[in-house]
Enzyme design. Structure first.
Site, PDB file in Angstrom:
ATOM      1  CD  GLU A 136      -2.713  -7.519   2.094  1.00 41.45           C
ATOM      2  OE1 GLU A 136      -2.670  -6.468   2.057  1.00 41.45           O
ATOM      3  OE2 GLU A 136      -3.678  -8.372   2.930  1.00 41.45           O
ATOM      4  CD  GLU A 193       1.302  -5.772   5.060  1.00 37.55           C
ATOM      5  OE1 GLU A 193       1.834  -7.034   5.650  1.00 37.55           O
ATOM      6  OE2 GLU A 193       0.307  -6.057   4.167  1.00 37.55           O
ATOM      7  N   GLY A 218       0.343  -5.286   0.473  1.00 40.27           N
ATOM      8  CA  GLY A 218      -0.762  -5.335  -0.480  1.00 40.27           C
ATOM      9  C   GLY A 218       0.199  -6.142  -1.942  1.00 40.27           C
ATOM     10  CB  ALA A 222      -1.060   0.254   1.173  1.00 38.77           C
TER      11      ALA A 222
HETATM   12  N1  3HC Z   1       4.679   3.506   0.928  1.00 38.72           N
HETATM   13  C1  3HC Z   1       5.236   4.698  -0.561  1.00 38.72           C
HETATM   14  N2  3HC Z   1       6.322   5.252  -0.314  1.00 38.72           N
HETATM   15  C2  3HC Z   1       7.012   4.024   0.249  1.00 38.72           C
HETATM   16  C3  3HC Z   1       6.677   3.040  -0.284  1.00 38.72           C
HETATM   17  C4  3HC Z   1       5.026   2.218   0.061  1.00 38.72           C
HETATM   18  N3  3HC Z   1       5.136   1.159   0.880  1.00 38.72           N
HETATM   19  N4  3HC Z   1       7.613   1.416  -0.201  1.00 38.72           N
HETATM   20  C5  3HC Z   1       9.094   2.936  -0.581  1.00 38.72           C
HETATM   21  N5  3HC Z   1       7.966   3.660  -0.786  1.00 38.72           N
HETATM   22  C6  3HC Z   1       9.190   4.784  -0.803  1.00 38.72           C
HETATM   23  C7  3HC Z   1      10.415   5.130   0.217  1.00 38.72           C
HETATM   24  O1  3HC Z   1      10.172   5.870   1.049  1.00 38.72           O
HETATM   25  C8  3HC Z   1      10.900   5.895  -0.365  1.00 38.72           C
HETATM   26  O2  3HC Z   1      10.800   7.145  -1.089  1.00 38.72           O
HETATM   27  P1  3HC Z   1      12.191   8.401  -0.840  1.00 38.72           P
HETATM   28  O3  3HC Z   1      13.212   7.659  -1.771  1.00 38.72           O
HETATM   29  O4  3HC Z   1      11.294   9.456  -1.008  1.00 38.72           O
HETATM   30  O5  3HC Z   1      13.012   8.302   0.597  1.00 38.72           O
HETATM   31  C9  3HC Z   1      11.410   5.049  -1.598  1.00 38.72           C
HETATM   32  O6  3HC Z   1      10.278   4.245  -2.086  1.00 38.72           O
HETATM   33  C10 3HC Z   1      12.042   4.049  -2.209  1.00 38.72           C
HETATM   34  O7  3HC Z   1      12.065   3.236  -0.757  1.00 38.72           O
HETATM   35  P2  3HC Z   1      14.225   2.596  -0.373  1.00 38.72           P
HETATM   36  O8  3HC Z   1      14.869   3.700  -0.491  1.00 38.72           O
HETATM   37  O9  3HC Z   1      13.596   2.326   0.970  1.00 38.72           O
HETATM   38  O10 3HC Z   1      13.823   1.625  -1.121  1.00 38.72           O
HETATM   39  P3  3HC Z   1      14.985  -0.357  -1.191  1.00 38.72           P
HETATM   40  O11 3HC Z   1      15.283  -0.166  -2.870  1.00 38.72           O
HETATM   41  O12 3HC Z   1      16.067  -0.029   0.350  1.00 38.72           O
HETATM   42  O13 3HC Z   1      14.121  -1.021  -0.395  1.00 38.72           O
HETATM   43  C11 3HC Z   1      11.847  -1.455  -0.309  1.00 38.72           C
HETATM   44  C12 3HC Z   1      12.795  -1.028  -1.385  1.00 38.72           C
HETATM   45  C13 3HC Z   1      12.226  -3.151  -0.189  1.00 38.72           C
HETATM   46  C14 3HC Z   1      10.018  -2.344  -1.543  1.00 38.72           C
HETATM   47  C15 3HC Z   1      11.019  -0.924   1.144  1.00 38.72           C
HETATM   48  O14 3HC Z   1      11.099   0.562   0.234  1.00 38.72           O
HETATM   49  C16 3HC Z   1      10.698  -1.763   1.914  1.00 38.72           C
HETATM   50  O15 3HC Z   1      10.534  -2.220   2.840  1.00 38.72           O
HETATM   51  N6  3HC Z   1       8.806  -0.641   1.709  1.00 38.72           N
HETATM   52  C17 3HC Z   1       8.156  -0.932   2.760  1.00 38.72           C
HETATM   53  C18 3HC Z   1       7.198  -2.254   2.053  1.00 38.72           C
HETATM   54  C19 3HC Z   1       5.293  -2.207   3.395  1.00 38.72           C
HETATM   55  O16 3HC Z   1       6.380  -1.973   4.270  1.00 38.72           O
HETATM   56  N7  3HC Z   1       5.273  -2.550   2.213  1.00 38.72           N
HETATM   57  C20 3HC Z   1       3.361  -2.769   3.151  1.00 38.72           C
HETATM   58  C21 3HC Z   1       3.045  -1.887   3.171  1.00 38.72           C
HETATM   59  S1  3HC Z   1       1.579  -1.649   4.368  1.00 38.72           S
HETATM   60  C22 3HC Z   1       0.275  -2.723   3.109  1.00 38.72           C
HETATM   61  O17 3HC Z   1       0.482  -2.920   2.375  1.00 38.72           O
HETATM   62  C23 3HC Z   1      -1.102  -2.794   4.275  1.00 38.72           C
HETATM   63  C24 3HC Z   1      -2.006  -3.709   3.170  1.00 38.72           C
HETATM   64  O18 3HC Z   1      -1.607  -4.817   3.967  1.00 38.72           O
HETATM   65  C25 3HC Z   1      -3.096  -2.774   2.975  1.00 38.72           C
END
Ligand code: 3HC
Ligand code: NAI
Length: 694
Positions: free
Chosen positions: A105, A125, A102, A63
């Site tokens: 998912e 998450e 997501g 997400a």
């Molecule tokens: N939403 C918004 N922005 C995100 C994002 C997300 N899910 N994931 C990463 N970004 C952004 C980061 O903030 C960063 O932004 P910036 O360049 O402005 O600082 C940019 O994307 C690049 O991210 P990283 O620097 O972390 O890049 P990496 O290549 O090192 O890592 C990644 C990539 C493994 C995808 C890592 O970003 C990550 O772990 N992201 C979060 C994943 C996550 O937690 N997903 C679950 C979200 S909650 C959800 O899905 C709810 C659902 O169940 C309903």
């Protein structure tokens, strides 16, 4: 159709391509685009199957976390997932990079899932204080089993493609070009008339009704203080008890509850702060940096050895310099032993260890540092020694070499002044054990050039650290704030608390251990030596608060001597020592303090608010540029519980007015010298604002 998602056709196969850089997060445009793409494919009589794939470096990373906290926009993700699963035509997810949250998912709602061998799949998450809110807790146990779902969802740790295939999540692992192979896979599905398989129609079965409680109990320590892991367990249990549609409703309700929680807000703050921290206010994004191809490390002791490991782990060769051959060999032996331990655990290949060891060039000669791009000094904490070392480095290292000190407390500007290149001198303060701890305080001196500290920030990231830029002051950010906590805890011992009571309160707050257990582990002699060095600058009460001196004078330095504040058995299990209780009680009498009952709340307020007040001063002085820099220091270097967001974020959660009032209360109780509110807190509290809502 939105630009973030394209629909195209290859024969009778519809391709839905997501392109939402940098990580294909599921923004509203992406959710809507996926849905529109599916509608097109379903409506088109020529199309027999569809593929969802992503452009760029990764599949969907989840997400869009930036949308959290704002009013939700349709279409909602669970509905998009349902729409995918209900498609009468088979939908295949073709995954590369990381399919997270997501982003997993969606594939779980598809009818088939294939991935490249390097792909990783996870539901992280929980690390954001959430649970998977688009069917993850309901579909994963149905597909991979309850146990696998419990592990994956409560840990948030992704699995690799091979493991995902074993777990039944993936149907195939792709070796060649993902799109080409996905088309072949889709043709097979069409030709063999493989049925549309809905994960939601499967059953999730628990081996026994107690499996959920047993899992929670077995992980109680790991999950301590956090709410989300327990909610994840509840949701998975629901998957085994209720029909899918009911389970989805319950999952959604828990997701929304968690999303609005302080813990999730805090963890999201941590996520963004750890990424923001490397952006230095005032410097452009394209700030030039120097290339670091080789590094010199001075001193092969506790810190030097660990620092050398950090660089060779990242493939950067290190020249390791010592004063005596014997010390060099000793240092190398420790490094070798560290790696060998990892090899023995099966976490590192012998060849990789050999390669890393070969990247370390031991030496006794400064001449070998001639070509280094960066030299980090980790010799004794003694200004005279540091000055001598920097003087030598200045004459030997080529112009442009960055000269850094790992000093914990000494003044970087004074060290820089011994060289003719103060613009190239700075602090790089690693934390012990340096090869493990993620925090790196990069200390900018008054004359350090932006190119130099920007390089240190970049190299910090290269070696896998979380670098934070700070300014020069006694103890920089972390140790300066810690000193206030240490002092306040010492006063509380005098006033009526006991070390184990303080430790328990701090542990229950969420730290991995309390200050006295930590002191015993690190070695009490370190703090004792530091205290002696600063003794003349202490206040009369600080001088008289000499419990640590009394303990160290008995040769009790902590775990390494079998006793300190606690008594230790051979397995290093700690037990409170009645002798220490007696010593402390006697001390109170000696200093004329009548002991009283100190509540856990008082302990937390005095220990934590004293640090917050100091943090505010650090901000006022510009030692840290932003509150997030302070939070990142405490989260990564001192075990501040992530679900509280760091001390400054926590202060805002408590409410700065409340913190301010407590500071005034302790000013009356302990004294103005120790508890004068920082003007910043005073102003913000008066305006009803917080550090983050100025
Ligand atoms: N939403 C918004 N922005 C995100 C994002 C997300 N899910 N994931 C990463 N970004 C952004 C980061 O903030 C960063 O932004 P910036 O360049 O402005 O600082 C940019 O994307 C690049 O991210 P990283 O620097 O972390 O890049 P990496 O290549 O090192 O890592 C990644 C990539 C493994 C995808 C890592 O970003 C990550 O772990 N992201 C979060 C994943 C996550 O937690 N997903 C679950 C979200 S909650 C959800 O899905 C709810 C659902 O169940 C309903
Ligand atoms: P240590 O005593 O384990 O190691 C210091 C090493 O430096 C010794 O092996 C010594 O032989 C060598 N040495 C001394 N003079 C030298 C010289 N002129 N040239 C080359 N080598 C020389 O000390 P430790 O703990 O590694 O500390 C080093 C520095 O790191 C200190 O400034 C300390 O304040 C800082 N530091 C220590 C931390 C810790 O937890 N130990 C944490 C963060 C910083």
């Amino acid at each position: 159709m939105s630009e973030a998602v394209r629909f195209s056709k290859e024969g009778n196969i519809g391709i839905i391509t997501i392109n939402n850089p940098p990580v294909n997060a599921l923004s509203q445009a992406v959710r809507a685009g996926i849905r529109t793409g599916l509608e097109k494919g379903i409506a088109d009589n020529d199309i027999a199957a569809m593929i969802i794939l992503c452009e760029g470096r990764t599949f969907i990373a989840g997400a869009d976390i930036r949308e959290f906290g704002k009013p939700p926009l349709e279409p909602y993700l669970p509905d998009v997932c349902k729409f995918i699963e209900d498609s009468p035509k088979p939908v295949i997810a073709a995954i590369h990079g990381t399919a997270l949250g997501g982003g997993l998912e969606i594939p779980l709602s598809c009818h088939f899932r294939i991935a490249t061998a390097a792909a990783k799949l996870g539901l992280p998450e929980v690390k954001l204080g959430l649970l998977p809110g688009a069917g993850g807790t309901q579909r994963l146990p149905r597909l991979a089993g309850v146990h696998a779902a419990l592990e994956m969802i409560t840990s948030g740790v992704p699995v690799n493609a091979a493991r995902a295939k074993d777990m039944g999540i993936l149907d195939a692992i792709i070796e060649g070009d993902l799109k080409a192979e996905a088309l072949i896979f889709a043709k097979k599905v069409i030709n063999e008339k493989l049925p549309v398989r809905k994960v939601s129609e499967r059953q999730a079965k628990a081996d026994s009704p107690s499996v959920f409680d047993d899992f929670a109990k077995a992980n109680a320590r790991k999950f301590r203080g956090a709410i989300a892991p327990f909610k994840c367990i509840d949701a998975i249990r629901i998957a085994t008890e209720l029909p899918f549609a009911e389970g989805m409703k319950r999952e959604r309700a828990i997701f929304l509850e968690l999303q609005a929680s302080d813990q999730s807000r805090a963890l999201r703050h941590v996520f963004f702060s750890e990424r923001e921290v490397v952006r230095i206010p005032g410097l452009p994004d394209d700030q030039p940096t120097r290339e670091i191809r080789s590094v010199g490390v001075l001193g092969a002791g506790t810190m030097g050895g660990g620092i050398a490991m950090c660089f060779v782990n990242a493939g950067i060769p290190v020249v390791l310099l010592e004063v005596k051959q014997e010390m060099l060999e000793k240092g190398l032996a420790v490094i070798r032993k560290n790696y060998a331990g990892t090899v023995a655990k099966g976490k590192l290949k012998q060849e990789v260890m050999d390669k890393r060891m070969s990247l370390i060039k031991p030496t006794l000669s400064y001449n070998d540092l001639k070509d280094a791009d960066l030299v980090i000094e980790a010799v004794f904490e003694d200004m005279a020694v540091k000055k001598e070392v920097f003087g030598k480095l200045d004459t030997i290292c080529r112009p442009g070499t960055i000269l850094a000190s790992n000093t914990s407390y000494l003044n970087i500007d004074e060290i820089a002044a011994t060289t003719k290149r103060p613009q190239d001198v700075m602090g790089m303060h690693f934390f012990s054990p340096a090869n493990v701890m993620r925090l790196l305080e990069n200390v900018r001196g008054a004359k350090t050039s932006p190119e130099v500290y920007a390089t240190a920030m970049k190299v910090g990231r290269t070696i896998g650290k979380v670098p934070v830029l700070v300014g020069v002051c006694d103890g920089f950010v972390g140790n300066r704030m810690l000193a206030k906590r240490t002092r306040e805890c010492g006063f509380m011992l005098e006033e009526g608390a006991l070390p184990w009571q303080i430790d328990k309160a701090i542990y229950n707050f969420g730290f991995p251990m309390g200050p006295y257990a930590m002191g015993d582990m690190a070695g009490l002699d370190i703090g004792w030596r530091n205290r002696k060095a600063k003794f003349d600058s202490l206040t009369p009460r600080e001088k008289a608060c000499n419990i640590i001196d009394k303990i160290c004078e008995m040769g009790r330095f902590g775990q390494k001597t079998g006793s300190g504040f606690y008594q230790y058995d051979e397995k290093r299990n700690a037990t409170p020592d009645p002798m220490i209780e007696e010593l402390i009680t006697r001390h109170s009498q000696e200093v004329g303090i009548t002991r009283r009952n100190i509540t856990d709340q008082e302990i937390i307020e005095r220990a934590i608010y004293s640090m917050i007040n100091e943090g505010a001063k650090i901000l006022e002085e510009g030692i840290a540029a932003r509150p997030l820099d302070i939070d990142v220091v405490w989260l990564n270097g001192y075990g501040f519980p992530a679900y509280l967001g760091g001390p400054m974020f926590y202060a805002d959660t408590v409410g700065l007015k409340k913190v301010y009032d407590a500071i005034l209360k302790y000013r009356d109780l302990v004294g103005t010298e120790y508890w004068t509110p920082s003007p910043l807190i005073e102003r913000l509290a008066g305006e009803g604002k917080g550090f983050y809502s100025k």
